[in-house]
Design a protein around this motif. Structure first.
Motif, PDB file in Angstrom:
ATOM      1  N   PHE A 425      41.034  22.801   4.802  1.00 14.34           N
ATOM      2  CA  PHE A 425      39.672  23.184   4.284  1.00 14.34           C
ATOM      3  C   PHE A 425      39.497  23.991   5.681  1.00 14.34           C
ATOM      4  O   PHE A 425      38.189  24.844   5.444  1.00 14.34           O
ATOM      5  CB  PHE A 425      38.951  22.313   4.076  1.00 14.34           C
ATOM      6  CG  PHE A 425      39.081  21.002   3.415  1.00 14.34           C
ATOM      7  CD1 PHE A 425      38.309  21.352   1.754  1.00 14.34           C
ATOM      8  CD2 PHE A 425      39.401  19.961   3.009  1.00 14.34           C
ATOM      9  CE1 PHE A 425      38.869  21.387   0.821  1.00 14.34           C
ATOM     10  CE2 PHE A 425      40.102  19.607   2.144  1.00 14.34           C
ATOM     11  CZ  PHE A 425      39.205  19.545   0.470  1.00 14.34           C
ATOM     12  N   GLY A 426      39.968  23.429   6.848  1.00 14.84           N
ATOM     13  CA  GLY A 426      39.499  24.635   7.530  1.00 14.84           C
ATOM     14  C   GLY A 426      39.669  26.517   7.272  1.00 14.84           C
ATOM     15  O   GLY A 426      39.009  27.271   7.973  1.00 14.84           O
ATOM     16  N   TYR A 427      40.686  26.290   6.749  1.00 18.65           N
ATOM     17  CA  TYR A 427      42.117  28.054   7.207  1.00 18.65           C
ATOM     18  C   TYR A 427      40.705  27.831   5.356  1.00 18.65           C
ATOM     19  O   TYR A 427      39.976  29.050   5.710  1.00 18.65           O
ATOM     20  CB  TYR A 427      43.343  27.516   6.393  1.00 18.65           C
ATOM     21  CG  TYR A 427      44.501  27.256   6.815  1.00 18.65           C
ATOM     22  CD1 TYR A 427      43.456  28.054   8.769  1.00 18.65           C
ATOM     23  CD2 TYR A 427      45.017  26.103   7.017  1.00 18.65           C
ATOM     24  CE1 TYR A 427      45.177  27.145   8.763  1.00 18.65           C
ATOM     25  CE2 TYR A 427      46.128  26.057   7.388  1.00 18.65           C
ATOM     26  CZ  TYR A 427      46.112  26.351   8.514  1.00 18.65           C
ATOM     27  OH  TYR A 427      47.178  26.318   9.715  1.00 18.65           O
ATOM     28  N   ALA A 428      40.395  27.713   4.164  1.00 21.92           N
ATOM     29  CA  ALA A 428      39.858  28.007   3.152  1.00 21.92           C
ATOM     30  C   ALA A 428      37.854  28.092   4.185  1.00 21.92           C
ATOM     31  O   ALA A 428      37.219  29.504   3.628  1.00 21.92           O
ATOM     32  CB  ALA A 428      39.134  26.715   2.616  1.00 21.92           C
ATOM     33  N   ALA A 429      38.053  27.756   5.051  1.00 23.62           N
ATOM     34  CA  ALA A 429      36.202  27.708   5.366  1.00 23.62           C
ATOM     35  C   ALA A 429      36.300  29.339   6.106  1.00 23.62           C
ATOM     36  O   ALA A 429      35.456  30.562   5.970  1.00 23.62           O
ATOM     37  CB  ALA A 429      36.052  27.372   6.667  1.00 23.62           C
ATOM     38  N   ILE A 430      37.431  30.098   6.761  1.00 27.58           N
ATOM     39  CA  ILE A 430      37.730  30.930   7.346  1.00 27.58           C
ATOM     40  C   ILE A 430      37.567  32.155   6.232  1.00 27.58           C
ATOM     41  O   ILE A 430      36.870  33.236   6.343  1.00 27.58           O
ATOM     42  CB  ILE A 430      38.827  31.347   8.338  1.00 27.58           C
ATOM     43  CG1 ILE A 430      38.819  30.296   9.862  1.00 27.58           C
ATOM     44  CG2 ILE A 430      39.456  32.643   8.572  1.00 27.58           C
ATOM     45  CD1 ILE A 430      39.427  30.220  10.492  1.00 27.58           C
ATOM     46  N   ALA A 431      38.478  31.643   5.066  1.00 29.23           N
ATOM     47  CA  ALA A 431      38.616  32.915   4.029  1.00 29.23           C
ATOM     48  C   ALA A 431      37.680  33.212   3.589  1.00 29.23           C
ATOM     49  O   ALA A 431      36.466  33.988   3.016  1.00 29.23           O
ATOM     50  CB  ALA A 431      39.589  32.604   3.085  1.00 29.23           C
ATOM     51  N   LEU A 432      36.688  32.040   3.385  1.00 28.00           N
ATOM     52  CA  LEU A 432      35.589  32.074   2.342  1.00 28.00           C
ATOM     53  C   LEU A 432      34.349  32.909   3.513  1.00 28.00           C
ATOM     54  O   LEU A 432      33.449  33.567   2.865  1.00 28.00           O
ATOM     55  CB  LEU A 432      34.447  31.037   2.346  1.00 28.00           C
ATOM     56  CG  LEU A 432      35.466  30.048   1.499  1.00 28.00           C
ATOM     57  CD1 LEU A 432      34.566  28.624   1.557  1.00 28.00           C
ATOM     58  CD2 LEU A 432      34.946  30.571  -0.046  1.00 28.00           C
ATOM     59  N   LEU A 433      34.215  32.431   4.861  1.00 26.35           N
ATOM     60  CA  LEU A 433      33.122  33.462   5.856  1.00 26.35           C
ATOM     61  C   LEU A 433      34.093  34.684   5.634  1.00 26.35           C
ATOM     62  O   LEU A 433      32.479  35.291   5.940  1.00 26.35           O
ATOM     63  CB  LEU A 433      34.025  33.019   7.100  1.00 26.35           C
ATOM     64  CG  LEU A 433      32.829  31.787   7.764  1.00 26.35           C
ATOM     65  CD1 LEU A 433      33.490  31.488   9.092  1.00 26.35           C
ATOM     66  CD2 LEU A 433      31.404  31.854   7.439  1.00 26.35           C
TER      67      LEU A 433
END
Length: 835
Positions: A425-433
């Motif tokens: 989910f940390g990787y997903a947060a970076i992609a969403l940012l």
């Protein structure tokens, strides 16, 4: 046949023609995809080769065994062996002692296995010597090596080599070769009793391999084995997974970072295709007039992206294999962190990796072409055939809601726990940012350009006015560079924060004047009680603290912990340790233990809690007195007082010593005396030496990170150059009209310079802001969930300022240089084209 169907008989020409018309930008897009595929594939292949080498060595070591019983690196009592050998359902039990021994005169180690020759013949025949040498294996100094190991050592059969034992060097003889060879695996074999005597480990074993009888149920037998605390049993097919589990977070982070270049390449394809579609609106409208449907037009645009992706995937796959071969030849399976140092891994191409990464390249390019394809279908043919309609492209980017939804999603993702120990989910947060920032680029550009002060320069005013009028076009040009800048800023802040935190941690953890390690590598060196007494008695030494480290298990489960037993812990730990929680020393029973941040995160420990550790073959209870930061041991560490450790285990050996000298002038004298006490080659360092070596190791660890960052930035720069160049060339008619009206070339160059500087500054501002937000996710989410330790935020202002200045200058120069070609057009022809 309808006109549209007839037209699409020439579909290959319709797809390849636009790409051939802009060879420079096509080549840049293909190169970006190829670089992304190559880096991702190369990192994956090297990691897979290193992990696979460990697994193959473990399978060879186990032979025909079904279960492996293992203890800590210090071993366990050999009394367990007869209990298991007589256990119902076990056909053969093969005992073994493993020691990672430092070699005399070499800066490396050799894994030496002590085996029971007669038991190993029934379970691990690959560990036996060649037929003519088997009886020689019983001699106390006989060592047998594989052909690969012999070649790596640069020795011949019959040569003698020295191995460090304590503070001495003991000779052994290379008596022959093993019957089987495992390329890349470095190890040697000797008689079990001889190994126990050689390394002063009488009565100790490291593992027992079990071969089960016919019809025995493996899992039920494992559950019923009489194992002491700290000793575990696992199936053979899982015994080689320890290194893979320990390094998984590091390897996954490398894989994700390598794919950043591919992500940036996909954005570059988007930028290239979007600007191409905007310039070709009239041509696409003409196809619609001739009978082409919206779906057919979209298929053409997506087909162009697929061609770009296919070309990049083919080139990237070939380059990735070459990079992997070069990396394995240069550094084995190690990619900088030291996890796989010395691993002679060999490249193995599996049937899944190549098509997977090639498919990722094609998918990135196709996805980058979807939005331009949708935009091409939305244009009204009657309007698109008119000059100037290209400026109305991408009206959908004006809506802020998709971008805001991505940012809200990123905020929610950072609150979620890891998935199977990985910060998914940390990787997903970076992609969403990143996606949110790109979708909001038009709004951000509008706001940034609005706050720019008015300039007295007419050229600057014209350039900025045009950007304010068409923010969507500028946003498309900036998407790739914003991605590259934000990722670079995020990684730069994360690495600088880690390095700064490491320096501060080292400064607090090294209070002594001089540090002595019994061995720089391996586990065969130690300081005996006699050596400890001689060090205490050295002239000029005011105080000495000895440290003993061992591997222990926790009753709360794996992974194994490093137990540190240091003199004086009960008196000064709360003052000397870099605590991350308030201290709660009990000063009673159970005794105090100070756990590292990683151990606390993995096992859920907090100050005041009782924990059980395996010491001396029993579970010993301690109370957590505090949590301290430790960057040296990823799986966790526990610090206790050495007096308590000796009373529980009877082990009076030490590994390291910290010395306080009575005066700076005595330091050379003490250093010389210590060197005379350690003929086997102990390591002697000042705190400055330790910091220098630690930071050098840190830089090696992040060397690949720096290289991947540079690649992503290079791709972003290519994207910016391509986008600005394509945008300027598409405005030939505009420049022709200006020149027809009498505007000089130098004035147009000033307009372009102002535009390039403004769009570059806006991109750097947005990328810098997003990168800062991403760095917080990396530091406080991805890093903590991956490695379980924290760090303090540190922004490298000077380095970022230099980077931003360079990028701004390049953006300005690119706009001016691209304008030279556009200003070369005939003004009269340009005016006629505009009518």
């Amino acid at each position: 046949m309808t006109p549209g169907e007839l037209l699409f008989c020439f579909r290959p020409a319709l797809v390849l023609g636009p790409l051939a018309q802009q060879p420079g930008r096509t080549a840049v897009a293909v190169l970006a995809i190829a670089v992304g595929v190559a880096l991702g594939l190369a990192v994956h292949l090297v990691n897979a080769a290193a992990v696979g080498e460990f697994a193959r060595a473990a399978r060879h070591l186990a032979g025909a065994a079904d279960i492996v019983v293992k203890g800590s690196r210090s071993g366990f009592d050999e009394g367990l062996y007869p209990l298991l050998a007589r256990h119902p359902g076990i056909e053969v039990a093969s005992p073994m002692l493993e020691v990672e021994a430092r070699l005399d005169g070499r800066d490396d180690t050799l894994r030496i296995l002590g085996i029971d020759l007669f038991r190993a013949a029934l379970v691990q025949p690959g560990l036996l010597a060649a037929a003519d040498d088997r009886l020689d294996a019983l001699r106390p100094d006989a060592l047998f090596v594989s052909r690969s190991t012999l070649a790596a050592l640069g020795r011949a059969v019959g040569d003698r080599i020295g191995v460090q034992v304590g503070m001495e060097v003991r000779p052994v003889r290379i008596a022959g070769l093993l019957a089987a060879d495992v390329p890349g695996a470095r190890f040697a074999v000797m008689d079990l009793g001889a190994a126990q005597t050689l390394f002063a480990r009488e009565g100790r074993l490291s593992r027992i391999d079990l071969k089960l009888g016919e019809g025995t149920e493996r899992d039920r037998l494992m559950a019923g084995l009489p194992l002491p605390p700290g000793v575990d049993a696992s199936p053979v097919d899982e015994s080689g997974e320890g290194a893979a589990r320990m390094t998984r977070a590091y390897r996954v982070n490398l894989d994700v970072l390598a794919l950043v270049a591919l992500f940036t390449g996909g954005l570059l394809v988007f930028s290239t295709q979007a600007l191409s579609v905007a310039r070709r609106r009239s041509q696409i409208a003409f196809l619609r007039v001739l009978g082409a449907t919206r779906l057919q037009v979209a298929t053409l645009i997506v087909g162009e992206g697929a061609v770009l992706g296919l070309a990049g995937a083919v080139a990237g796959t070939a380059a990735g294999i070459g990079l992997a071969r070069a990396a394995l030849a240069f550094s084995g399976g190690d990619l900088g962190a030291g996890f796989f140092a010395g691993t002679g891994a060999t490249l193995r191409l599996d049937s899944g990796s190549l098509p997977t990464f090639a498919g990722l390249g094609i998918a990135a390019s196709v996805l980058g072409s979807l939005a331009p394809a949708v935009e091409a279908t939305r244009a009204v043919p009657a309007l698109a055939l008119r000059s100037g309609d290209d400026m109305r492209a991408f009206p959908g980017l004006a809506s802020p809601w998709p971008g805001l939804a991505c940012l809200l999603g990123a905020g929610g993702a950072v609150t979620l726990p890891p998935v199977d120990g990985l910060p998914m989910f940390g990787y997903a947060a970076i992609a969403l940012l990143l996606f949110g920032a790109i979708l909001l680029l038009p709004r951000a550009l509008t706001l940034l350009l609005r706050v720019l002060p008015e300039s007295r320069s007419v050229a600057a005013t014209l350039g900025i006015a045009r950007l304010r009028a068409y923010p969507a076009r500028a946003a498309v040009s900036l998407s790739a560079i914003v991605a590259a800048v934000s990722l670079m800023v995020a990684m730069a802040i994360m690495v600088a924060s880690f390095r700064d935190s490491l320096q501060a941690w080292l400064a607090g953890m090294l209070p002594a004047d001089l540090y002595f390690r019994s061995a720089a590598r391996g586990e065969s060196g130690f300081l005996s009680p006699d050596h400890q007494d001689r060090i205490r008695a050295l002239p000029g030494v005011g105080r000495v603290e000895f440290l003993r480290w061992q591997q222990v298990a926790s009753r709360d489960g794996p992974p194994a912990l490093t137990l540190l037993a240091r003199d004086g812990v009960d008196g000064d730990a709360d003052r000397r340790l870099p605590l991350v929680t308030p201290a709660m020393p009990g000063r009673g029973m159970p005794p105090d233990a100070w756990v590292s941040e990683s151990a606390a995160a993995i096992h859920g420990w907090a100050p005041g809690r009782d924990i059980a550790l395996s010491l001396g073959g029993e579970w010993r209870t301690f109370r957590v007195a505090g949590v301290w930061r430790d960057y040296a041991r990823q799986t966790g560490a526990v610090l206790i007082d050495r007096v308590r450790y000796v009373s529980l285990t009877g082990d009076r050996l030490a590994n390291d010593a910290g010395l306080w000298v009575t005066g700076p002038e005595r330091l050379p004298e003490v250093r010389a005396a210590l060197e005379s006490l350690a003929p086997a080659g102990g390591e002697l360092m000042t705190p400055g030496d330790v910091r220098e070596l630690s930071l050098a190791a840190f830089d090696r660890t992040f060397a690949l990170t720096y290289a991947l960052e540079a690649v992503a930035i290079a791709i972003g720069l290519l994207g910016l150059s391509s986008a600005i160049g394509g945008e300027v060339i598409a405005r030939r008619r505009e420049f022709g009209v200006l020149r027809h009206l009498g505007v000089a070339r130098r004035d147009i160059a000033r307009v372009l310079a102002a535009e390039g500087a403004a769009i570059g500054a806006a991109g750097l501002a947005v990328g810098g802001g997003v990168g800062f937000a991403m760095s917080l996710v990396l530091i406080h989410v991805v890093n903590r969930q991956s490695f379980h330790w924290g760090m303090e935020l540190h922004v490298p202002w000077a380095g970022l300022a230099a980077f931003f200045g360079t990028m701004l200058a390049l953006a300005t120069a690119t706009a001016v240089l691209a304008g030279r070609e556009a200003m070369g057009a005939d003004p009269v022809r340009a005016v006629r084209e505009d009518w």
